[in-house]
Scaffold this motif. Structure first.
Motif, PDB file in Angstrom:
ATOM      1  N   THR A   2       0.804  -1.220   0.016  1.00 17.10           N
ATOM      2  CA  THR A   2       0.044   0.147  -0.036  1.00 17.10           C
ATOM      3  C   THR A   2       0.867   1.226  -0.038  1.00 17.10           C
ATOM      4  OG1 THR A   2      -1.715  -1.190   1.473  1.00 17.10           O
ATOM      5  CG2 THR A   2      -1.729   1.273   1.216  1.00 17.10           C
ATOM      6  N   PRO A   3       0.920   2.342  -0.910  1.00 18.62           N
ATOM      7  CA  PRO A   3       1.448   3.510  -1.044  1.00 18.62           C
ATOM      8  C   PRO A   3       1.138   4.318   0.302  1.00 18.62           C
ATOM      9  CG  PRO A   3      -0.558   3.513  -2.429  1.00 18.62           C
ATOM     10  CD  PRO A   3      -0.225   2.382  -2.001  1.00 18.62           C
ATOM     11  N   ALA A   4       2.311   4.891   0.671  1.00 17.57           N
ATOM     12  CA  ALA A   4       2.244   5.695   1.823  1.00 17.57           C
ATOM     13  C   ALA A   4       1.232   6.922   1.699  1.00 17.57           C
ATOM     14  CB  ALA A   4       3.553   6.208   2.282  1.00 17.57           C
ATOM     15  N   ALA A   5       0.639   7.086   2.885  1.00 18.69           N
ATOM     16  CA  ALA A   5      -0.238   8.377   2.862  1.00 18.69           C
ATOM     17  C   ALA A   5       0.334   9.618   2.618  1.00 18.69           C
ATOM     18  CB  ALA A   5      -1.350   8.381   4.008  1.00 18.69           C
ATOM     19  N   PRO A   6      -0.339  10.458   1.860  1.00 22.66           N
ATOM     20  CA  PRO A   6       0.312  12.019   1.807  1.00 22.66           C
ATOM     21  C   PRO A   6       0.551  12.659   3.072  1.00 22.66           C
ATOM     22  CG  PRO A   6      -1.577  11.960   1.137  1.00 22.66           C
ATOM     23  CD  PRO A   6      -1.432  10.439   1.129  1.00 22.66           C
ATOM     24  N   LEU A   7       1.375  13.431   3.458  1.00 20.29           N
ATOM     25  CA  LEU A   7       1.386  14.057   4.800  1.00 20.29           C
ATOM     26  C   LEU A   7       0.202  14.751   5.080  1.00 20.29           C
ATOM     27  CD1 LEU A   7       3.546  14.532   7.193  1.00 20.29           C
ATOM     28  CD2 LEU A   7       4.106  16.756   6.008  1.00 20.29           C
ATOM     29  N   VAL A   8      -0.330  15.570   4.190  1.00 23.02           N
ATOM     30  CA  VAL A   8      -1.486  16.197   4.295  1.00 23.02           C
ATOM     31  C   VAL A   8      -2.398  15.901   3.129  1.00 23.02           C
ATOM     32  CG1 VAL A   8      -2.614  18.783   4.032  1.00 23.02           C
ATOM     33  CG2 VAL A   8      -0.282  18.326   5.188  1.00 23.02           C
ATOM     34  N   ASP A   9      -3.768  15.556   3.427  1.00 21.51           N
ATOM     35  CA  ASP A   9      -4.687  15.281   2.317  1.00 21.51           C
ATOM     36  C   ASP A   9      -6.194  16.135   2.676  1.00 21.51           C
ATOM     37  OD1 ASP A   9      -6.174  13.952   0.355  1.00 21.51           O
ATOM     38  OD2 ASP A   9      -6.014  11.813   1.121  1.00 21.51           O
ATOM     39  N   ALA A  10      -6.295  16.824   2.050  1.00 26.19           N
ATOM     40  CA  ALA A  10      -7.483  17.800   2.268  1.00 26.19           C
ATOM     41  C   ALA A  10      -8.414  17.521   0.967  1.00 26.19           C
ATOM     42  CB  ALA A  10      -7.120  19.275   2.390  1.00 26.19           C
ATOM     43  N   ARG A  11      -9.725  17.371   1.384  1.00 22.99           N
ATOM     44  CA  ARG A  11     -10.875  17.123   0.500  1.00 22.99           C
ATOM     45  C   ARG A  11     -12.010  17.817   0.713  1.00 22.99           C
ATOM     46  NH1 ARG A  11     -10.828  10.742   2.350  1.00 22.99           N
ATOM     47  NH2 ARG A  11      -8.529  10.555   2.541  1.00 22.99           N
ATOM     48  N   GLY A  12     -12.347  18.506  -0.344  1.00 27.12           N
ATOM     49  CA  GLY A  12     -13.520  19.465  -0.076  1.00 27.12           C
ATOM     50  C   GLY A  12     -13.477  20.446   1.038  1.00 27.12           C
ATOM     51  N   LEU A  13     -12.473  21.058   1.310  1.00 24.58           N
ATOM     52  CA  LEU A  13     -12.369  21.965   2.110  1.00 24.58           C
ATOM     53  C   LEU A  13     -12.973  23.203   1.790  1.00 24.58           C
ATOM     54  CD1 LEU A  13      -8.859  22.143   3.711  1.00 24.58           C
ATOM     55  CD2 LEU A  13     -10.748  21.234   4.787  1.00 24.58           C
ATOM     56  N   THR A  14     -13.838  23.603   2.665  1.00 22.13           N
ATOM     57  CA  THR A  14     -14.841  24.841   2.653  1.00 22.13           C
ATOM     58  C   THR A  14     -14.744  25.789   3.808  1.00 22.13           C
ATOM     59  OG1 THR A  14     -16.262  23.695   0.831  1.00 22.13           O
ATOM     60  CG2 THR A  14     -16.955  25.739   1.829  1.00 22.13           C
ATOM     61  N   LYS A  15     -14.809  26.977   3.237  1.00 20.64           N
ATOM     62  CA  LYS A  15     -14.836  28.048   4.334  1.00 20.64           C
ATOM     63  C   LYS A  15     -15.959  29.160   4.332  1.00 20.64           C
ATOM     64  CE  LYS A  15     -14.230  29.863   8.538  1.00 20.64           C
ATOM     65  NZ  LYS A  15     -14.662  29.346   9.869  1.00 20.64           N
ATOM     66  N   ARG A  16     -16.729  29.349   4.771  1.00 17.07           N
ATOM     67  CA  ARG A  16     -17.678  30.450   4.519  1.00 17.07           C
ATOM     68  C   ARG A  16     -17.849  31.245   5.867  1.00 17.07           C
ATOM     69  NH1 ARG A  16     -20.812  25.975   3.093  1.00 17.07           N
ATOM     70  NH2 ARG A  16     -20.924  25.772   0.702  1.00 17.07           N
ATOM     71  N   TYR A  17     -17.711  32.553   5.766  1.00 18.77           N
ATOM     72  CA  TYR A  17     -18.505  33.509   6.963  1.00 18.77           C
ATOM     73  C   TYR A  17     -19.768  34.003   6.569  1.00 18.77           C
ATOM     74  CZ  TYR A  17     -13.359  33.371   8.238  1.00 18.77           C
ATOM     75  OH  TYR A  17     -12.033  32.799   8.579  1.00 18.77           O
ATOM     76  N   GLY A  18     -20.796  33.629   7.025  1.00 18.65           N
ATOM     77  CA  GLY A  18     -21.969  33.960   6.553  1.00 18.65           C
ATOM     78  C   GLY A  18     -22.415  33.565   5.238  1.00 18.65           C
ATOM     79  N   THR A  19     -22.569  34.591   4.405  1.00 20.28           N
ATOM     80  CA  THR A  19     -23.092  34.413   2.845  1.00 20.28           C
ATOM     81  C   THR A  19     -21.618  34.325   2.074  1.00 20.28           C
ATOM     82  OG1 THR A  19     -23.495  36.594   2.534  1.00 20.28           O
ATOM     83  CG2 THR A  19     -25.253  35.008   3.126  1.00 20.28           C
ATOM     84  N   LEU A  20     -20.542  34.587   2.655  1.00 20.68           N
ATOM     85  CA  LEU A  20     -19.377  34.880   1.818  1.00 20.68           C
ATOM     86  C   LEU A  20     -18.509  33.538   1.912  1.00 20.68           C
ATOM     87  CD1 LEU A  20     -17.002  36.489   0.490  1.00 20.68           C
ATOM     88  CD2 LEU A  20     -16.128  37.259   2.673  1.00 20.68           C
ATOM     89  N   THR A  21     -18.108  33.067   0.761  1.00 22.32           N
ATOM     90  CA  THR A  21     -17.393  31.633   0.627  1.00 22.32           C
ATOM     91  C   THR A  21     -15.993  32.156   0.311  1.00 22.32           C
ATOM     92  OG1 THR A  21     -19.519  30.317  -0.015  1.00 22.32           O
ATOM     93  CG2 THR A  21     -17.192  29.538  -0.510  1.00 22.32           C
TER      94      THR A  21
END
Length: 249
Positions: A2-21
C-alpha cells in the motif's frame, strides 16, 4: 504494498463567513519532503487555507487528514504538538526576551520538550538559521531579516514535520531575499515539508517543487513552477497579463 499516505490530504475544504465563501471545495495533497508554493491575488483564500492547515481557522465543511489521521476538528495547539508549525509575515517574538529565551519557549510550549531536550532543539534551530551569535540579544532589537529568521527558528525549535510560511519575504529588500531563500532551503534539507504562501514570486519559484494558484477560493492551476507561471489563467488573474496580448508579444 500500500502506498504511503501523503503528509496532508485535504478533501472538499470549504470556509464560509455567513454568505461569503472564502474557500470552496478545495482538494490538496502535500507529500512529505516537498515544498508547495501557493500564489494568488489578494482575497484569493491563501491565508485562510494556511489557517485551516494550522488549526487557527475552523473549516465549515470538508475533511483534513495529516499523516493519515483526521484532524479536521483538532485545535491549533494540538496540531503544533503533532509537528505543524507556522511562521508569519509579521514576526511576533517576545521582544523583551533574548533570542535564546524565545527559542526555549517555542521548544517547550509548542514542541513539548523539556530540560536538555528543549535546549538542544533551541541551539540546533539557532544554528540552522544563522542566529547563533545573537542568542543573548534581545529579540526586539533585531533587524527585520533577523526577526524573520527568528520566526522560522522558533518554528523549527518545535521540531515540526510541516512548516507553514505566510508571506515571510514581505518587507525585505532585494538583497535580503536570497538569504531568506537559503534559509528555506536549509529547512527543507532538514527534512521538513514546507507550504509557502508568497507574493515575492521569484523567491517562491527558487524553492518550490510544486505550485498552486488560487483565486476566489478555488484552485485554477497546479503543477511545476514553470507550468503554473505559464498558465494563461494564472497570467490573467494573478499577473494581469492578457493571454492574447502575451501571444502577440
Amino acid at each position: 504494498m500500500t502506498p504511503a499516505a501523503p503528509l496532508v490530504d485535504a478533501r472538499g475544504l470549504t470556509k464560509r463567513y455567513g454568505t461569503l465563501t472564502v474557500l470552496s471545495g478545495l482538494d490538496l495533497r502535500v507529500e512529505a519532503g516537498e515544498a508547495l508554493g501557493i500564489i494568488g491575488p489578494n482575497g484569493a483564500g491563501k491565508s485562510t487555507l494556511l489557517g485551516l492547515l494550522s488549526g487557527s481557522v475552523r473549516a465549515t465543511s470538508g475533511r483534513l487528514e495529516y499523516r493519515g489521521d483526521d484532524i479536521t476538528r483538532r485545535p491549533a495547539a494540538w496540531r503544533a504538538r503533532q509537528g505543524i508549525a507556522t511562521s508569519f509575515q509579521i514576526p511576533r517574538p517576545f521582544a523583551g526576551m533574548t533570542v535564546m529565551e524565545n527559542m526555549l519557549v517555542a521548544a517547550s510550549f509548542a514542541g513539548g520538550a523539556r530540560g536538555s531536550t528543549a535546549q538542544t532543539r533551541a541551539i540546533e534551530a539557532l544554528s540552522r538559521t544563522g542566529l547563533d551569535a545573537q542568542a543573548n540579544v534581545a529579540a526586539g532589537s533585531l533587524r527585520l531579516l533577523d526577526r524573520k529568521r527568528l520566526e522560522v527558528a522558533r518554528a523549527l525549535a518545535a521540531n515540526p514535520r510541516l512548516l507553514l510560511l505566510d508571506e515571510i519575504a514581505g518587507g525585505l529588500t532585494e538583497a535580503e531575499v536570497p538569504e531568506l531563500v537559503e534559509l528555506v532551503r536549509e529547512v527543507l534539507a532538514a527534512g521538513v515539508t514546507v507550504v509557502w504562501i508568497e507574493h515575492v514570486v521569484h523567491a517562491l519559484t527558487a524553492v518550490a517543487t510544486r505550485m498552486m494558484c488560487l483565486t476566489y477560493g478555488e484552485v485554477i492551476a497546479v503543477g511545476s513552477p514553470d507550468e503554473v507561471m505559464a498558465n494563461p489563467r494564472v497570467k490573467s488573474v494573478y499577473l494581469g497579463i492578457d493571454p492574447e496580448e502575451d501571444e502577440d508579444a
